[in-house]
Scaffold this motif. Structure first.
Motif, PDB file in Angstrom:
ATOM      1  N   THR A   1       0.824  -1.214   0.000  1.00  0.00           N
ATOM      2  CA  THR A   1       0.000   0.000   0.000  1.00  0.00           C
ATOM      3  C   THR A   1       0.857   1.263   0.000  1.00  0.00           C
ATOM      4  O   THR A   1       0.495   2.254  -0.650  1.00  0.00           O
ATOM      5  CB  THR A   1      -0.961  -0.022   1.203  1.00  0.00           C
ATOM      6  N   ALA A   2       2.003   1.234   0.682  1.00  0.00           N
ATOM      7  CA  ALA A   2       2.866   2.427   0.697  1.00  0.00           C
ATOM      8  C   ALA A   2       3.383   2.711  -0.717  1.00  0.00           C
ATOM      9  O   ALA A   2       3.339   3.858  -1.192  1.00  0.00           O
ATOM     10  CB  ALA A   2       4.032   2.215   1.666  1.00  0.00           C
ATOM     11  N   GLY A   3       3.856   1.670  -1.394  1.00  0.00           N
ATOM     12  CA  GLY A   3       4.354   1.840  -2.764  1.00  0.00           C
ATOM     13  C   GLY A   3       3.246   2.303  -3.695  1.00  0.00           C
ATOM     14  O   GLY A   3       3.439   3.199  -4.523  1.00  0.00           O
ATOM     15  N   ALA A   4       2.062   1.702  -3.534  1.00  0.00           N
ATOM     16  CA  ALA A   4       0.931   2.061  -4.402  1.00  0.00           C
ATOM     17  C   ALA A   4       0.528   3.516  -4.184  1.00  0.00           C
ATOM     18  O   ALA A   4       0.266   4.247  -5.148  1.00  0.00           O
ATOM     19  CB  ALA A   4      -0.249   1.138  -4.109  1.00  0.00           C
ATOM     20  N   SER A   5       0.503   3.942  -2.928  1.00  0.00           N
ATOM     21  CA  SER A   5       0.084   5.318  -2.637  1.00  0.00           C
ATOM     22  C   SER A   5       1.063   6.319  -3.244  1.00  0.00           C
ATOM     23  O   SER A   5       0.652   7.342  -3.801  1.00  0.00           O
ATOM     24  CB  SER A   5      -0.010   5.543  -1.122  1.00  0.00           C
ATOM     25  N   ALA A   6       2.347   6.009  -3.138  1.00  0.00           N
ATOM     26  CA  ALA A   6       3.352   6.911  -3.726  1.00  0.00           C
ATOM     27  C   ALA A   6       3.172   6.994  -5.241  1.00  0.00           C
ATOM     28  O   ALA A   6       3.263   8.076  -5.839  1.00  0.00           O
ATOM     29  CB  ALA A   6       4.760   6.408  -3.377  1.00  0.00           C
ATOM     30  N   LEU A   7       2.903   5.846  -5.862  1.00  0.00           N
ATOM     31  CA  LEU A   7       2.704   5.835  -7.320  1.00  0.00           C
ATOM     32  C   LEU A   7       1.474   6.658  -7.702  1.00  0.00           C
ATOM     33  O   LEU A   7       1.532   7.490  -8.614  1.00  0.00           O
ATOM     34  CB  LEU A   7       2.559   4.383  -7.803  1.00  0.00           C
ATOM     35  N   VAL A   8       0.371   6.428  -6.990  1.00  0.00           N
ATOM     36  CA  VAL A   8      -0.871   7.141  -7.321  1.00  0.00           C
ATOM     37  C   VAL A   8      -0.675   8.644  -7.115  1.00  0.00           C
ATOM     38  O   VAL A   8      -1.099   9.460  -7.948  1.00  0.00           O
ATOM     39  CB  VAL A   8      -2.050   6.595  -6.479  1.00  0.00           C
ATOM     40  N   ARG A   9       0.032   9.011  -6.024  1.00  0.00           N
ATOM     41  CA  ARG A   9       0.305  10.445  -5.781  1.00  0.00           C
ATOM     42  C   ARG A   9       1.099  11.046  -6.937  1.00  0.00           C
ATOM     43  O   ARG A   9       0.816  12.140  -7.402  1.00  0.00           O
ATOM     44  CB  ARG A   9       1.110  10.625  -4.487  1.00  0.00           C
ATOM     45  N   SER A  10       2.077  10.283  -7.426  1.00  0.00           N
ATOM     46  CA  SER A  10       2.938  10.812  -8.496  1.00  0.00           C
ATOM     47  C   SER A  10       2.171  10.977  -9.806  1.00  0.00           C
ATOM     48  O   SER A  10       2.619  11.671 -10.712  1.00  0.00           O
ATOM     49  CB  SER A  10       4.153   9.900  -8.710  1.00  0.00           C
ATOM     50  N   LEU A  11       1.002  10.316  -9.901  1.00  0.00           N
ATOM     51  CA  LEU A  11       0.213  10.381 -11.137  1.00  0.00           C
ATOM     52  C   LEU A  11      -1.084  11.174 -10.935  1.00  0.00           C
ATOM     53  O   LEU A  11      -2.035  11.048 -11.715  1.00  0.00           O
ATOM     54  CB  LEU A  11      -0.098   8.966 -11.625  1.00  0.00           C
ATOM     55  N   ALA A  12      -1.098  12.004  -9.895  1.00  0.00           N
ATOM     56  CA  ALA A  12      -2.318  12.770  -9.588  1.00  0.00           C
ATOM     57  C   ALA A  12      -2.714  13.673 -10.751  1.00  0.00           C
ATOM     58  O   ALA A  12      -3.892  13.980 -10.943  1.00  0.00           O
ATOM     59  CB  ALA A  12      -2.118  13.589  -8.321  1.00  0.00           C
ATOM     60  N   GLY A  13      -1.738  14.062 -11.564  1.00  0.00           N
ATOM     61  CA  GLY A  13      -2.037  14.962 -12.682  1.00  0.00           C
ATOM     62  C   GLY A  13      -2.478  14.244 -13.945  1.00  0.00           C
ATOM     63  O   GLY A  13      -2.784  14.888 -14.961  1.00  0.00           O
ATOM     64  N   ALA A  14      -2.535  12.912 -13.926  1.00  0.00           N
ATOM     65  CA  ALA A  14      -2.947  12.163 -15.124  1.00  0.00           C
ATOM     66  C   ALA A  14      -4.419  12.414 -15.413  1.00  0.00           C
ATOM     67  O   ALA A  14      -5.190  12.751 -14.506  1.00  0.00           O
ATOM     68  CB  ALA A  14      -2.715  10.666 -14.908  1.00  0.00           C
TER      69      ALA A  14
END
Ligand SMILES: NC(=O)c1ccc[n+]([C@@H]2O[C@H](COP(=O)([O-])OP(=O)(O)OC[C@H]3O[C@@H](n4cnc5c(N)ncnc54)[C@H](O)[C@@H]3O)[C@@H](O)[C@H]2O)c1
Length: 262
Positions: A54-67
């Motif tokens: 979940t930590a890795g997934a959250s970081a990924l989703v945060r990094s793609l917030a502008g998609a």
């Protein structure tokens, strides 16, 4: 896509046929899977992914917030098929019928041939092979409703390189070949294409931390025909092509992305 050295996102291919397509990726939180999620999101696809990190997934989703459509993470252990199915259901509920499946999840934990017991054998198959079968089973009705689909199975060149110390893993990964070709035969008439991408040694954070030592660097220099190191986006680029309509008449194939090692 990721800013790995040697990769220029501005020169990467665009696939308009992937725009708005619901995509499901297993093991998408980190490593190559994260590059695959990122690559599809940057094409305007609607990506759902399952993972236990979940930590890795959250970081990924945060990094793609502008998609255009930020990816949807569902926590799930793919060794529990009910959890895998629930993640597919969550993706469908959010984005609609799934058009692309990427069977990426795996665990290349080393194991000693002589001491693997039945429980360890089954647990290794449960993460490295079984989820691919049941994820495909879960999304094929979606693809039939859409009138087409693409399934991309991620294999591994490790069995072609005759790697030791992970025999159950390599057995599962070689089985991706048979799975890919039989499933392609099963689904071709429904315009569902099934292909495999076979990565060489890819420099994910986990590989760099656990396995890439001086000897490994020398092995890559000696065995690869191309200089440099494979990165997750090198694999993701081939996955995008095999998912897009540009490859509409390609099925039952295996594409090695290994810098020429095998
Ligand atoms: N990295 C390489 O050098 C390499 C080489 C050849 C093939 N591959 C293949 O590429 C794919 C990705 O490899 P990677 O190196 O990024 O893998 P990885 O082990 O770094 O990442 C796999 C992802 O799956 C997740 N995961 C693991 N077990 C899970 C479970 N039970 N339920 C849900 N999620 C789970 C992890 O949290 C992680 O996010 C795999 O199919 C692997 O076999 C990798």
């Amino acid at each position: 896509m990721s800013e790995t050295p040697g990769f220029d996102a501005a020169r990467a291919a665009r696939y308009p046929s992937l725009q708005d397509v619901p995509v499901f990726v297993t093991g998408g939180a980190t490593g190559i899977g994260a590059d695959i999620v990122r690559a599809f999101a940057c094409q305007g696809a609607k990506v759902g992914f399952v993972d236990i990190d979940t930590a890795g997934a959250s970081a990924l989703v945060r990094s793609l917030a502008g998609a255009a459509t930020p990816p949807l993470y569902t926590r799930g252990d793919v060794t529990e098929i009910a959890q895998l199915r629930a993640a597919v259901d969550a993706t469908r509920a959010a984005f609609g019928d799934i058009g692309v499946l990427v069977n990426n999840v795996a665990n290349d934990q080393r194991h000693d041939f002589a001491t693997v017991d039945v429980a360890r054998f089954d647990a290794t198959v449960a993460v490295n092979l079984r989820p691919a079968y049941f994820a495909a089973q879960a999304v094929v009705p979606d693809m039939k409703r859409r009138g087409q689909g693409a399934i991309v199975n991620i294999g591994s060149a490790s069995w072609l390189m005759k790697s030791a110390d992970l025999t159950v893993y390599t057995t599962c990964k070689s089985a991706m070949m048979g799975f890919t070709r039989s499933l392609a035969a099963e689904l071709g008439r429904d315009r569902i294409r099934v292909n495999q991408v076979i990565p060489g040694w890819v420099m994910t954070d986990k590989q760099l931390k656990l396995w890439v030592d001086a000897e490994g660097e020398q092995a890559m220099d000696r065995n690869q025909l191309l200089p440099g190191r494979l990165q997750g986006h090198d694999i993701a680029g081939m996955v995008l092509f095999l998912a897009a309509d540009d490859s509409r008449m390609i099925t039952a194939q295996a594409m090695l992305v290994d810098a020429g090692w095998v």
